[in-house]
Scaffold this active site. Structure first.
Site, PDB file in Angstrom:
ATOM      1  N   GLU A  92      -8.572   9.352  47.888  1.00  0.00           N
ATOM      2  CA  GLU A  92      -8.548  10.797  47.624  1.00  0.00           C
ATOM      3  C   GLU A  92      -9.939  11.297  47.276  1.00  0.00           C
ATOM      4  O   GLU A  92     -10.753  10.560  46.738  1.00  0.00           O
ATOM      5  CB  GLU A  92      -7.673  11.092  46.401  1.00  0.00           C
ATOM      6  CG  GLU A  92      -6.279  10.591  46.485  1.00  0.00           C
ATOM      7  CD  GLU A  92      -5.604  10.597  45.117  1.00  0.00           C
ATOM      8  OE1 GLU A  92      -4.504  10.038  45.023  1.00  0.00           O
ATOM      9  OE2 GLU A  92      -6.179  11.135  44.157  1.00  0.00           O
ATOM     10  N   CYS A 105     -15.430  15.591  44.051  1.00  0.00           N
ATOM     11  CA  CYS A 105     -15.262  14.364  43.279  1.00  0.00           C
ATOM     12  C   CYS A 105     -14.824  13.278  44.262  1.00  0.00           C
ATOM     13  O   CYS A 105     -13.778  13.403  44.906  1.00  0.00           O
ATOM     14  CB  CYS A 105     -14.208  14.608  42.202  1.00  0.00           C
ATOM     15  SG  CYS A 105     -13.724  13.123  41.335  1.00  0.00           S
ATOM     16  N   CYS A 112      -8.452   0.213  41.918  1.00  0.00           N
ATOM     17  CA  CYS A 112      -9.427  -0.060  40.864  1.00  0.00           C
ATOM     18  C   CYS A 112      -8.967  -1.254  40.040  1.00  0.00           C
ATOM     19  O   CYS A 112      -7.786  -1.383  39.730  1.00  0.00           O
ATOM     20  CB  CYS A 112      -9.590   1.164  39.970  1.00  0.00           C
ATOM     21  SG  CYS A 112     -10.909   0.960  38.767  1.00  0.00           S
ATOM     22  N   CYS A 116      -7.198   1.044  33.605  1.00  0.00           N
ATOM     23  CA  CYS A 116      -7.120   1.903  32.419  1.00  0.00           C
ATOM     24  C   CYS A 116      -5.670   2.372  32.255  1.00  0.00           C
ATOM     25  O   CYS A 116      -5.019   2.728  33.239  1.00  0.00           O
ATOM     26  CB  CYS A 116      -8.070   3.097  32.550  1.00  0.00           C
ATOM     27  SG  CYS A 116      -9.778   2.574  32.741  1.00  0.00           S
ATOM     28  N   CYS A 119      -4.361   5.814  33.834  1.00  0.00           N
ATOM     29  CA  CYS A 119      -4.877   6.234  35.138  1.00  0.00           C
ATOM     30  C   CYS A 119      -4.059   5.649  36.290  1.00  0.00           C
ATOM     31  O   CYS A 119      -3.844   4.428  36.356  1.00  0.00           O
ATOM     32  CB  CYS A 119      -6.337   5.785  35.242  1.00  0.00           C
ATOM     33  SG  CYS A 119      -6.989   5.926  36.904  1.00  0.00           S
ATOM     34  N   CYS A 335      -6.921  11.290  38.737  1.00  0.00           N
ATOM     35  CA  CYS A 335      -7.424  10.319  39.702  1.00  0.00           C
ATOM     36  C   CYS A 335      -6.347   9.357  40.179  1.00  0.00           C
ATOM     37  O   CYS A 335      -5.666   8.712  39.405  1.00  0.00           O
ATOM     38  CB  CYS A 335      -8.577   9.609  39.008  1.00  0.00           C
ATOM     39  SG  CYS A 335      -8.863   7.958  39.442  1.00  0.00           S
TER      40      CYS A 335
HETATM   41  S1  SF4 Z   1     -10.064   5.623  34.959  1.00  0.00           S
HETATM   42 FE1  SF4 Z   1      -8.961   4.794  36.729  1.00  0.00          FE
HETATM   43  S2  SF4 Z   1     -10.438   4.780  38.400  1.00  0.00           S
HETATM   44 FE2  SF4 Z   1     -11.593   5.055  36.498  1.00  0.00          FE
HETATM   45  S3  SF4 Z   1     -12.161   2.971  35.874  1.00  0.00           S
HETATM   46 FE3  SF4 Z   1     -10.214   3.384  34.855  1.00  0.00          FE
HETATM   47  S4  SF4 Z   1      -8.615   2.613  36.263  1.00  0.00           S
HETATM   48 FE4  SF4 Z   1     -10.542   2.772  37.412  1.00  0.00          FE
END
Ligand code: SF4
Length: 355
Positions: A92, A105, A112, A116, A119, A335
């Site tokens: 995206e 962005c 990833c 996190c 996220c 995100c």
């Molecule tokens: S916020 Fe999401 S995209 Fe950013 S580092 Fe953490 S898991 Fe990865």
């Protein structure tokens, strides 16, 4: 992915391609002007190149490797692009409008590894790094989508992925975005955001570029940070802060700290006081962002009163704070949310056909 796209090439690389095909080096600049100034997406449209040369090029190379599958728009004019890559993965990028500031962005990885806890991008793990071309194409798709009275002013690496975990491709893309023969966006208008990869921050400090660094801090201490950013267990918040200080001493560039406010996790008065102590003496600004909730995590944004209290507490300590509005709530603008939604949809569809 076998056919190389020219969006991932530096001018010098494209000049070498031209020479290797028996064409003069200046053809490279002509091609790049079609792509970056005129928004052309195929060799056929590059009418000042000889026909034979265009044909030769299209046998070995392509202009773009990805395509846009969908664009979702919100009432606040944020637009989210679902980009389909050549290997069927999707990523995206988001177009954000704030007055005269028009920002894209971009994503830097498919998925990833940082996981996190708030996220959507971290939920499915890391698939692969994006190539420089796949990153540049996101910027181009958004630029080409703008109306004639709009101008793309900023690029932020804050989409899916940890940019400094894909260091070489991200830096190459940043150079193309910045180059006068490329997208011509000033380095001071390009921001790379990291969860705190210390080696990457040190390397970035040595690049001699004026690019902005944003560190996703999201917590005032190790206990809270490790709870929501698992990679913090290895790095430790004090190591991230020490590296930020080093970065400032080397580059003399202010640093931004991103802080997503999550109710009952990192948004108390005590958290604000600890954060102010942690950042004492660092030339920085703090971007506060109320959480864009993701269904899977059961976290939510704090009340408006709590957000205001947090903001004022930091300001009382002399910190520069910007309160960012939640953007694109109605299009899953956090995100990775759109990608996650598509993944779930495809999984459901698969189930229908599996007996
Ligand atoms: S916020 Fe999401 S995209 Fe950013 S580092 Fe953490 S898991 Fe990865």
């Amino acid at each position: 992915m076998d056919v190389q796209s020219i969006t991932g090439m530096l001018l010098s690389e494209l000049e070498a391609v031209c020479i290797s095909m028996g064409a003069p080096a200046y053809r490279a600049k002509q091609m790049l002007s079609w792509v970056y100034e005129k928004g052309v997406m195929s060799f056929d449209q590059m009418t000042n190149l000889p026909k034979d040369f265009r044909h030769q090029l299209s046998e070995k190379y392509q202009v773009f490797s990805a395509r846009v599958d969908a664009i979702n728009q919100t009432a606040d004019s944020t637009e989210k692009f679902l980009v389909h890559l050549a290997d069927e993965n999707v990523i995206e990028c988001v177009l954000l409008r704030e007055g005269k500031r028009v920002t894209v962005c971009v994503s830097s990885q498919v998925g990833c590894a940082m996981a996190c806890r708030f996220c959507a991008s971290g939920l499915m793990g890391l698939e692969r790094n994006l190539t420089a071309g796949e990153i540049v194409e996101q910027v181009l798709y958004v630029k080409n989508h703008l109306s004639s009275n709009e101008r793309l002013t900023n690029v932020v690496f804050m989409g899916i992925g940890e940019p400094l975990a894909n260091y070489d491709n991200v830096m190459k893309a940043a150079r193309i975005i910045n180059a006068p023969w490329g997208l011509g966006i000033g380095a001071r208008h390009i921001t790379i955001s990291t969860v705190g990869i210390v080696d990457g921050i040190r390397k970035l400090a040595q690049e001699g570029l004026q690019i902005n660094l944003a560190i996703s801090l999201h917590a005032p201490d190790d206990a809270v940070r490790t709870r929501i950013i698992p990679s913090n267990e290895k790095t430790g918040i004090h190591s991230v802060i020490a590296t930020a200080r080093e970065y400032f001493e080397t580059t003399h560039r202010d640093i931004s700290f991103e802080y997503t406010l999550i109710d009952g996790v990192n948004a108390s008065k005590q958290d604000a006081e600890s954060l102010a102590r942690l950042l004492r003496g660092i030339q920085c600004n703090i971007n506060l962002l109320p959480l864009n909730a993701v269904e899977e995590f059961h976290f939510k944004a704090p009340s408006w009163e709590t957000i205001e209290m947090f903001c004022k507490t930091l300001e009382k300590h002399g910190l520069v704070v910007t309160l960012r509005k939640k953007k694109g709530d109605d299009i899953n603008a956090a995100c990775g949310q759109l990608r996650l939604q598509r993944h779930k949809f495809l999984r459901e569809k698969e189930k229908l056909f599996v007996k």
